[in-house]
Enzyme design. Sequence first.
Site, PDB file in Angstrom:
ATOM      1  N   GLU A 104      -6.882  -7.101  -1.702  1.00 13.08           N
ATOM      2  CA  GLU A 104      -7.254  -7.235  -0.505  1.00 13.08           C
ATOM      3  C   GLU A 104      -9.364  -6.786  -0.965  1.00 13.08           C
ATOM      4  OE1 GLU A 104      -5.829  -4.761   2.855  1.00 13.08           O
ATOM      5  OE2 GLU A 104      -3.440  -5.765   2.728  1.00 13.08           O
ATOM      6  N   GLU A 113       0.804  -0.825   0.165  1.00 13.47           N
ATOM      7  CA  GLU A 113      -0.152  -0.060   0.330  1.00 13.47           C
ATOM      8  C   GLU A 113       0.950   1.224   0.229  1.00 13.47           C
ATOM      9  OE1 GLU A 113      -4.119  -1.475   2.081  1.00 13.47           O
ATOM     10  OE2 GLU A 113      -2.364  -0.247   3.366  1.00 13.47           O
TER      11      GLU A 113
END
Length: 850
Positions: free
Chosen positions: A254, A185
Amino acid sequence: METSSVSKLLTWLWMALLLGTELIQCSTVTYDRKAILINGQRRILISGSIHYPRSTPEMWEDLIRKAKDGGLDVIDTYVFWNGHEPSPGHYNFEGSYDLVRFIKTVQRVGLYAHLRIGPYVCAEWNFGGFPVWLKYVPGISFRTDNGPFKVAMQGFTQKIVQMMKNEKLFASQGGPIILSQIENEYGPESQALGAAGHAYVNWAAKMAVGLDTGVPWVMCKEDDAPDPVINACNGFYCDAFSPNKPYKPTLWTEAWSGWFTEFGGAVHRRPVQDLAFAVARFIQKGGSFFNYYMYHGGTNFGRTAGGPFITTSYDYDAPLDEYGLMRQPKYGHLKQLHEAIKLCEYALVSSDPTVTSLGTYQQAHVFSTGQQKCAAFLSNYNTKSAARVTFNGRHYNLPPWSISILPDCKNVVFNTAKVAVQHTKMQMLPTGSKLLSWETYAEDISSLGESSTLTAIGLLEQINITRDTSDYLWYMTSVEISSSESFLRGGQKPTLTVESAGHAVHVFINGQFLGSAFGTRENRRFTFSGPANLRAGINKIALLSIAVGLPNVGLHYETWETGVRGAVVLHGLDHGNKDLTWQKWSYQVGLKGEAMNLVSPSEATSVDWTRGSLAAQGQQSLKWYKAYFDAPTGNEPLALDLRSMGKGQVWINGQSIGRYWMAYAKGDCKTCSYAGTFRPINCQRRCGHPTQRWYHVPRSWLKPTKNLLVVFEELGGDASRISLVKTSVARVCADAHEHHPTTDNYDIENKGNSNSTGNAKVLLQCAPGQSITSIEFASFGTPSGTCGNFQKGTCHAPNSHAMLEKECIGQESCSIFISSGVFGTDPCPNVLKRLSVQAVCSTADANTQS
């Protein structure tokens, strides 16, 4: 006879050799624009996150097998650097950190693995997975084009990769690992850091690819991921995502199955209808890999929770709950979704969707190979109204905010909003194991500072002193009060204010508890203010500053401060205010009980604990409690009910269950609807109750008898009311219409023809060791309501209850076809009927007790 036996043995050995050869065959893992290819075959891959340190090794195989039974192909896990290298060059790969054992368990069960090395993980994990010692490497700056950081990061990444290679765990070696991730991320940091961030991303990708694992590398939430690394999406929805190159597949690393919980916040729930809708949206747009974050969330044992203020439970509303039990209907509904997607797999990976409008909010995504292989996804994006659409000359009813899946472009086998699997209501029950021989030990506040070796002018940052070896740091100083002060003769008491950078503080004056103050995850900084009980002469001020998990996300969070870092001021003295900030302060890391290792089974008996009635001793702050208990019978998951306590930590046989805090949840626990874009505030629970009341006790941590429980209570609680409970199924409900679409009733023959067989049915399933002891509600006809609130409609088969009792009472599970024939006669011809059932599950000992 003997010759025959030898022949059979040789045959068995030959088959075993062939099977073993097959199991260790190396796999080629590549990718193209459509999908991940394994041995040249495009695959739709369904994955779920299970973090090995958030459960115990004894739980791993059961969790992974349930994941496989739920339709998963891949197990995804982060690698937790701070757990594996707690001090520079000293490694831990034992117990719950036995990464090799975990990956081999994945392989033994027959699934693939996605190893997200990071080594930054975020994950609501302490310090984002970085070891705290990394912060003190000279010249370091985290996650940027910084030499010291890159050296450390590369060293750990290489160690993990080499460990996997040594055990032949990459698919290119015959192992289960088909994907690896570097960084995590990084998009927001990359944008904020500009050129330095871009240079770091390119370096990280080149470094990872250079490790020659033989499998693709992934970067999630990083649009600039350089070739050949695949950039991937994280979020509640990812159907709008496209990879940064047209020759890369569309991956969703995710898919958030729920949300994390913070002390003092509500518990979040994501309706399974919306989660299934999000996944179907992703697949119909051409996505080929998705991973549930989390599939099993587990527990933040010890001091591993980050945030700060993240709860010890990391349940995440996952398909497998914190204890490893199936969360129904989420587990079962997603399993049916996966079966439906797999029926479409060939068409999905062999063609691109053709999109046709079926209405204002309705669409058809059609995948056709031109070889009689056709799959369709019919979607309704309207959040309020169902739609009746026409597709290929047939009529289809679409509930609001839903997608129907047609593996042959004709027959519906699944709709994301129609949940037919059972709903399970869980309960916490007494185990019968008593907590015996309570004893207490009080922290000696009066002697604080006598052994302190660190003093300084001014207030120091907490983590710089503790290096996170303890949540606790004492700040101590003294102030002299003149006997002429007017408050000593009945005037208004002075006020003490303490400004903190986080996360909590308990204030003591002359050994007496004055009060506490706390920050929040959104605003770590806070100010304590309270009347100061001072006396003439020297007064000792002691501030116990508490960290509740270190930050795990944010630009250069390694620079964020913790502890008493603002002004400490006495207000209201005769001559004005007295600023204590820049006078001499003494420091003491941790508690006396920690230094004495009171939690250890071997040390606990060598300390002079106080015996006697807990009620007589009263509720006191900074107090240790210990008791013993025997392991309860059975195999149900266990937990401690700490509702009677305040805030602190708890250990079983020397192992830390984690932090506890009876902070009451604030939020808006209004009625939750599955329809519409999900956000964590949409569906909240436990408002007005402690955010977390029960704390997981792994059965593998227990001995048959005399298990040691140690509790450290900061605020004052009633330890006598602590109890050991077990979690089990209380009730199961089923609710489905006749003709409900299901993959169980669907068969695709080799030629691609399809047919539908049989009727829809409901399945009631208690936990192992339980049986159905009563039917609380049963109606075939037009009942209304939901589990726990069913009501008969105007149409009702009179023998509904008797039929369910006949088929289900005394059984661990039972299934009933939804058909008029089963119930004798049709109670209302030409009306679509449903079967609604609610049943009680009990164990034999519960029945005996009742």
